[in-house]
Design an enzyme around this catalytic site. Structure first.
Site: not given
Ligand code: PLP
Length: 394
Positions: A120, A201, A236
């Site tokens: 990511w 994560d 999500k």
């Molecule tokens: C691997 C990963 N970690 C963390 C996040 C963080 O998500 P959010 O801040 O939208 O909850 C995302 C979102 O794209 C992600 O793909």
């Protein structure tokens, strides 16, 4: 031990005033402290425009419910009070506060953070922003479409004692490939024996194999008594992206250490954004408090997983069998193996650009696609376009 020596943060008069006011049950209480508008009844005022959604209750149990989703209802850590949980600005906010806490409050931690690539795109800049050094290793084997487990183990074995490893618990973004249960067990053994800290994560729990199955890695480390950090998102798996609702859980080795950690987290949140948004957490709390809603959530997640899997297989079928790509360079069979919301296609950045320019198909430049964007009505078009782009550039 990482969190044993964490000291309490400095006192915050407004915070303590609010806690004291909330705890005061005297009939004459007048709370003139915290700067929030209350109505004639002394209640936090919910605007009529929001009442249509019937979100009039608070969310006192959000954090407990959120940690149960991660650790399971019977978690020993939970029952022992060893988890310091705070609400955060979704998963990103949880990662940020987790990293800030490591940098500022954990004296005996090695400041290197290990991240498997490709990954990511936010990790490296987010950690660098805080002055933490990121070390990388190869997470993904392009030929097999599987995790390059040997590289992960090599990194664990060569990292200085007390290093932090960022581990996506499920639905790996972008590779779509995850550790098997056996690999999680091996990894946990290797990491705990070297005194490393797992930083989980978990942004897509429930979209991979199931809510409990997707937490296997976290729960296995927990079963070994490992300290850990977990960044949780409801963006999500509850479709609450815009509400930015998430949580950070820090598992410490004692209840007392967890209390000090929680105090540090309180300070960081106070200094960064004061308090977390309530609306999303109320929604999560309502859903997790109601068995019927929870059952519905499980069913909906299963339907989502089935749809993702159907689309993944259809795209593979189109590419491999209709367009005969199984034999072309690029190992298209890897698509079939992925799990979760993503698929990593063997496309070059130029091919991705061509898909966008010539066919209005948007995939990340590294070939990562969100397969929920595939529909019955567009899968053939996408496969046809990929076929044309790949053949015209090879
Ligand atoms: C691997 C990963 N970690 C963390 C996040 C963080 O998500 P959010 O801040 O939208 O909850 C995302 C979102 O794209 C992600 O793909």
């Amino acid at each position: 031990m990482f969190f044993q020596d964490v000291k309490q943060g400095p006192p915050d008069p407004m915070y303590h005033l609010k806690v004291a006011a909330d705890q005061d049950t005297n009939i004459n209480k007048v709370d003139l402290g915290v700067g929030v508008y209350r109505n004639e009844k002394g209640q936090y005022h919910e605007l009529g425009v929001l009442k249509a959604y019937e979100i009039t209750t608070g969310s006192p149990e959000f954090l407990q419910k959120a940690s149960q989703v991660i650790f399971g209802k019977d978690s020993e850590f939970l029952n022992n009070g060893q988890i310091a949980s705070v609400q955060t600005i979704s998963g990103t906010g949880a990662i940020h506060i987790g990293a800030l806490f490591l940098r500022n409050s954990v004296p005996n931690l090695n400041k290197s953070i290990y991240v498997g690539t490709p990954t990511w795109g936010n990790y490296v800049p987010m950690f660098n922003l805080l002055g933490l050094e990121v070390q990388t290793y190869n997470y993904y084997d392009k030929e097999t479409g599987e995790v390059e487990f040997a590289s992960l183990l090599a990194a664990v074995r060569t990292a200085p004692k007390g290093s932090t490893f960022v581990l996506q618990a499920c639905c790996n973004n972008p590779t779509a490939s995850e550790l098997t249960e056996q690999q999680w067990r091996t990894l946990a053994e290797e990491m705990t024996s070297r005194g490393h800290l797992p930083f989980f994560d978990i942004a897509y729990q429930g979209l991979g194999r199931g809510l409990d199955e997707d937490a296997y890695g976290v729960r296995h480390f927990a079963s070994l008594g490992s300290e850990m950090i977990v960044a949780q998102s409801f963006a999500k798996n509850l479709g609450l992206y815009g509400e930015r609702v998430g949580a950070l859980h820090v598992v410490a080795s004692t209840k007392e250490a967890a209390a000090a950690v929680k105090d540090q987290l309180r300070c960081m949140i106070r200094w960064e954004f004061s308090s977390s948004p309530a609306y999303g957490s109320r929604l999560v709390d309502l859903i997790l408090s109601d068995p019927e809603s929870q059952a519905k959530w499980h069913v909906e997640l299963r339907e989502i997983r089935e749809r993702l899997e159907r689309n993944r297989q259809k795209l593979f079928h189109q590419l491999a069998n209709v367009h005969k790509h199984e034999q072309t360079p690029g190992n298209w069979h890897i698509i079939k193996r992925g799990q979760g919301l993503f698929s990593l296609l063997p496309l070059t950045p130029t091919q991705c650009e061509a898909l966008k320019r010539d066919y209005h198909i948007y995939v990340a430049p590294n070939g990562r696609m969100n397969i929920s964007g595939l529909r019955e009505s567009n899968i053939n078009y996408v496969a046809q376009s990929i076929d044309t782009v790949v053949r015209s550039s090879s």
